[in-house]
Design a protein around this motif. Structure first.
Motif, short mmCIF file in Angstrom:
data_model
loop_
_atom_site.label_atom_id
_atom_site.label_comp_id
_atom_site.label_asym_id
_atom_site.label_seq_id
_atom_site.Cartn_x
_atom_site.Cartn_y
_atom_site.Cartn_z
N THR A 1 -26.75 -22.57 54.09
CA THR A 1 -27.25 -21.99 52.84
C THR A 1 -26.35 -22.38 51.67
O THR A 1 -26.84 -22.76 50.59
CB THR A 1 -27.32 -20.46 52.97
OG1 THR A 1 -28.20 -20.12 54.05
CG2 THR A 1 -27.83 -19.83 51.67
N TRP A 2 -25.04 -22.29 51.87
CA TRP A 2 -24.10 -22.65 50.81
C TRP A 2 -24.21 -24.13 50.45
O TRP A 2 -24.24 -24.50 49.27
CB TRP A 2 -22.67 -22.33 51.26
CG TRP A 2 -21.63 -22.76 50.28
CD1 TRP A 2 -21.17 -22.07 49.20
CD2 TRP A 2 -20.92 -24.02 50.28
NE1 TRP A 2 -20.22 -22.81 48.52
CE2 TRP A 2 -20.04 -24.01 49.16
CE3 TRP A 2 -20.93 -25.12 51.11
CZ2 TRP A 2 -19.21 -25.08 48.87
CZ3 TRP A 2 -20.10 -26.19 50.82
CH2 TRP A 2 -19.24 -26.17 49.72
N HIS B 1 -16.09 -21.08 54.85
CA HIS B 1 -16.92 -22.27 55.05
C HIS B 1 -16.08 -23.46 55.51
O HIS B 1 -16.57 -24.31 56.28
CB HIS B 1 -17.65 -22.62 53.76
CG HIS B 1 -18.72 -21.64 53.38
ND1 HIS B 1 -19.54 -21.04 54.31
CD2 HIS B 1 -19.10 -21.14 52.17
CE1 HIS B 1 -20.38 -20.22 53.70
NE2 HIS B 1 -20.13 -20.26 52.39
N THR C 1 -23.61 -17.35 63.15
CA THR C 1 -23.92 -16.79 61.83
C THR C 1 -23.26 -17.59 60.72
O THR C 1 -23.87 -17.87 59.68
CB THR C 1 -23.46 -15.32 61.76
OG1 THR C 1 -24.12 -14.57 62.78
CG2 THR C 1 -23.74 -14.72 60.40
N ARG C 2 -22.00 -17.98 60.92
CA ARG C 2 -21.28 -18.72 59.89
C ARG C 2 -21.89 -20.09 59.64
O ARG C 2 -21.88 -20.58 58.50
CB ARG C 2 -19.81 -18.86 60.29
CG ARG C 2 -19.07 -17.53 60.26
CD ARG C 2 -17.59 -17.68 60.47
NE ARG C 2 -16.93 -16.38 60.38
CZ ARG C 2 -15.66 -16.19 60.06
NH1 ARG C 2 -14.89 -17.23 59.80
NH2 ARG C 2 -15.15 -14.98 60.00
N GLU D 1 -14.86 -16.90 50.48
CA GLU D 1 -16.04 -17.54 51.06
C GLU D 1 -15.79 -19.02 51.33
O GLU D 1 -16.20 -19.55 52.37
CB GLU D 1 -17.23 -17.38 50.10
CG GLU D 1 -18.50 -18.02 50.63
CD GLU D 1 -19.61 -18.08 49.59
OE1 GLU D 1 -20.78 -18.15 49.98
OE2 GLU D 1 -19.29 -18.09 48.38
N ASP E 1 -24.82 -19.56 57.41
CA ASP E 1 -24.33 -19.29 56.05
C ASP E 1 -23.82 -20.57 55.39
O ASP E 1 -24.01 -20.78 54.18
CB ASP E 1 -23.20 -18.26 56.10
CG ASP E 1 -23.69 -16.87 56.51
OD1 ASP E 1 -24.91 -16.64 56.47
OD2 ASP E 1 -22.84 -16.04 56.89
#
Length: 709
Positions: free
Chosen positions: A473-474, A348, A466-467, A344, A470
């Protein structure tokens, strides 16, 4: 004597069932394996495109009514394999091209599908019965659906192509000539309004400062501070997986496994755990990697002690034995990196590099995704030993055309390279560590290792959208974990961050916040200087046009606000006060005006009409080149708002500026009360100076009636 007529090079042969859809001379090298046969139910248009980030558009023949399928299939094959005659193009003042791109091919055929469905609903079963009168009715049917003007025009052009290519077919269907091709399109298009434009980046909302600021902070933090840790963790994770995949049973590996697990089991301590299928279970691969134990040896221990159940009840970490060096505000960002999060984190990291590249260069998303390893070499000293800026050499795709005006999907190399400031160079260097030499920086196989998908090239726009969500959020979870509430990335008022808003956002912030958001990167380089110097002489497609448009919009807003303030009884002061009042009278001219690159250049060239806002210095600038004190290196066409000089003859202040000056002075006084004397004295002196500016405004302000006397 009989003469043989010359063959018409524009007439197309009749394809057979196994004929390739895309001819060899148009086949993309990177997507050649996706080429379909004429008889196939699905045609993948990626076979036409050499753009590494292109969307994998497809034509599904099940969407076409069966009665029209044979005729439209042939028309689509003709569209892909043929090209319009020069005489046809010359006789029309449209922007039609001999050939269209892969994406436009799909859109065009889909327009034909809509026509076919409409015809079938009316009992028409052959294109020969679709004459000009029928097309007239269909044109008004489309108009009744009220699409945007540009979309409506694209639909009409698609139908014109159907008729045009039918003339060159080996088996013409006999479709009629569209009436708009003879009489013009205006009767078939929605009325043009002030808001009607070409769409794209000019109509895209810039990201808000509240969102873009912390998003850029977290992106640069990953690239600059955490990249070494993340890539080392990924390398160690892959090493452990390799050990696990090649493990063999030996007494030594059995002893290592028992020495590791027995104490944890005996003490009922947390066990290495991972998530699989939505459930917490024993981290089998991790344990095999760190002990070297084989499948059989681990399975024996797993059955003997029911390790999956125990791990679910007492889940523990899977720490990687690599040192962590990255810090946030002086503190380590992790004590250790977990085996389960390495994938992950690498994902990122790639996303963060994309954000940095997109925002701090002004490239379009496709241009970023088309960059390759080695695109930004370190500059070499010249004969005098001076080292220049880093330059990025890449391709542009949107405006790439061949000599006939056809779109070139592979793009063309930019005549002038992009200027790269330090965080951009850092992002490229990180990406170069993630992909093989000379490969795309966002190579799909290097960044999308978890899922084996067909195709090649780079990551796609939809994947990155989408990434990015994400990543937000991270980052927000990290901000909470590190107790940094001011670094939480709030939702943008206009929706998802996406991939296409960074370019517009950069232009907006350069034009409207000269000392604001872009100053986040000042420690790495002078962003505004790099942009203005690097793009001032660029050809079409450079971000300078967007900067001009955003600057013109900002000027129009400033003039309109000043006009409204003066009409409400407000006053202005400063050497340029009377000039500003005269300029504000022109505000109604800007209302409802669609600002394009051309109108922006004209507006900014008119010194009498433009007023620049400087919210950081709390003033307006009615710029006159011969009076400007902000330029030490010569006269320029626009002010340097980050170098405003209080004694400049172009300064204007409003009543609101005076109120803001006093408020800022109060803030400085409060800060001075809790600051050591030398610094406190400077803060109090600045507060006195700000109040003097406000007092001067009150004494010298003039209003609209006073200016007209």
């Amino acid at each position: 004597m009989t003469t043989v007529p010359d063959l018409d090079p524009y007439l197309l042969p009749l394809p057979g069932p196994l004929t390739p859809v895309v001819p060899a001379d148009r086949l993309s090298p990177i997507n050649a394996h996706l080429n379909a046969r004429y008889i196939d139910d699905v045609w993948r248009m990626a076979a036409l495109s050499a753009n590494p980030s292109t969307k994998a558009a497809t034509i599904h023949w099940r969407h076409c009514p069966e009665v029209f399928r044979q005729e439209i299939r042939l028309a689509a094959w003709n569209l892909i394999n043929g090209q319009l005659r020069p005489t046809f193009l010359k006789a029309r003042s449209t922007r039609m091209r001999p050939r269209v791109s892969a994406a436009t091919t799909t859109e065009t055929v889909n327009c034909w599908f809509h026509l076919a469905n409409w015809l079938a609903d009316r009992g028409i079963t052959a294109l020969a019965d679709c004459d000009s009168a029928v097309l007239h009715d269909y044109g008004h049917h489309l108009l009744g659906k009220q699409p945007g003007r540009m979309v409506a025009q694209d639909n009409l052009v698609a139908l014109t192509r159907l008729w045009a290519f039918d003339q060159m077919s080996a088996r013409p269907a006999g479709v009629g000539r569209p009436p708009w091709d003879e009489r013009g399109v205006d009767d078939y298009l929605p009325a043009e309004t002030a808001g009607t434009g070409s769409g794209g980046e000019n109509s895209t909302e810039p990201l808000s400062e509240a969102t873009m600021g912390p998003l850029l902070i977290w992106s640069m933090r990953l690239v600059d501070d955490f990249a070494d840790d993340i890539l080392a963790a990924w390398t160690e994770r892959q090493r452990l997986i390799g050990v696990a995949e090649n493990a063999v049973s030996t007494p030594a590996t059995r002893a290592a496994l028992e020495n590791y697990l027995d104490p944890l089991i005996a003490a009922e301590a947390p066990l290495p755990a991972t998530e699989h299928g939505g459930k917490i279970t024993f981290a089998r691969a991790y344990v095999m990697g760190i002990t070297g134990a084989s499948d059989k040896q681990v399975d024996r221990m797993r059955r003997l002690h029911d390790l999956p159940r125990a791990a679910a009840e007492r889940p523990g970490p899977c720490p990687l034995t690599i040192p962590v060096t990255g810090r946030i505000h002086g503190r380590l960002w992790r004590e250790q990196i977990d085996f389960n999060e390495a994938t992950e984190l690498k994902r990122h990291l790639g996303t963060a590099a994309f954000i940095v590249l997109s925002y701090l260069t002004g490239m379009r998303p496709g241009e970023v995704l088309g960059l390759r390893s080695g695109c930004c070499p370190d500059p070499q000293p010249d004969a005098e030993g001076k080292v220049g800026r880093h330059l990025i050499r890449g391709h542009e795709f949107k405006t790439a055309r061949d000599e006939d005006g056809n779109h070139q999907s592979a793009g063309v190399e930019r005549e002038v390279p992009w200027v790269a400031i330090a965080p951009v160079v850092n992002a490229i260097r990180v990406l170069e560590r993630m992909v093989p030499a000379r490969h795309l920086l966002f190579d799909r196989s290097a960044h999308d290792w978890r899922i084996d998908r067909p195709g090649s090239g780079s990551l796609k726009h939809s994947t990155l959208r989408t990434r990015i969500e994400d990543f937000v959020t991270w980052a927000n979870a990290e901000a909470q974990r590190h107790e940094l509430p001011h670094e939480v990335i709030p939702p943008d008022p206009h929706g998802m961050v996406g991939t296409s808003r960074f370019r517009r956002s950069l232009a907006w912030h350069i034009a409207r916040r000269p000392n604001g958001l872009v100053a986040l990167a000042i420690q790495y380089g002078h962003m505004r200087t790099a942009i203005s110097a690097g793009y001032a002489s660029r050809g079409r497609g450079g971000i300078h046009e967007l900067v001009n448009i955003e600057t013109a919009r900002a000027v129009a807003d400033t003039v309109a606000d000043l006009h409204e303030d003066l009409e409400s009884g407000g006053g202005v002061s400063g050497p340029a006060a009377r000039r500003a009042i005269k300029a504000a009278a022109q505000a109604p001219r800007f209302l409802g005006t669609t600002i394009t690159a051309t109108t922006a250049r004209r507006l900014l060239a008119n010194e009498d009409a433009v007023i620049f806002d400087n919210p950081q210095a709390l003033l307006l600038c009615h710029y006159k080149r011969d009076q400007a004190l902000c330029h030490r290196d010569g006269i320029k066409d626009t002010p340097s708002l980050d170098h405003c000089v209080p004694s400049c003859g172009n300064i204007v202040r409003t009543d609101q500026h005076a109120a803001d000056l006093r408020h800022r002075a109060e803030v400085l006084d409060r800060q001075a009360a809790h600051t050591p004397q030398p610094v406190g004295d400077r803060l109090r002196a600045n507060a006195v100076k700000l109040r003097s500016f406000a007092d001067t405004h009150d004494r010298t302000r003039i209003t609209l009636p006073e200016a007209s006397r």
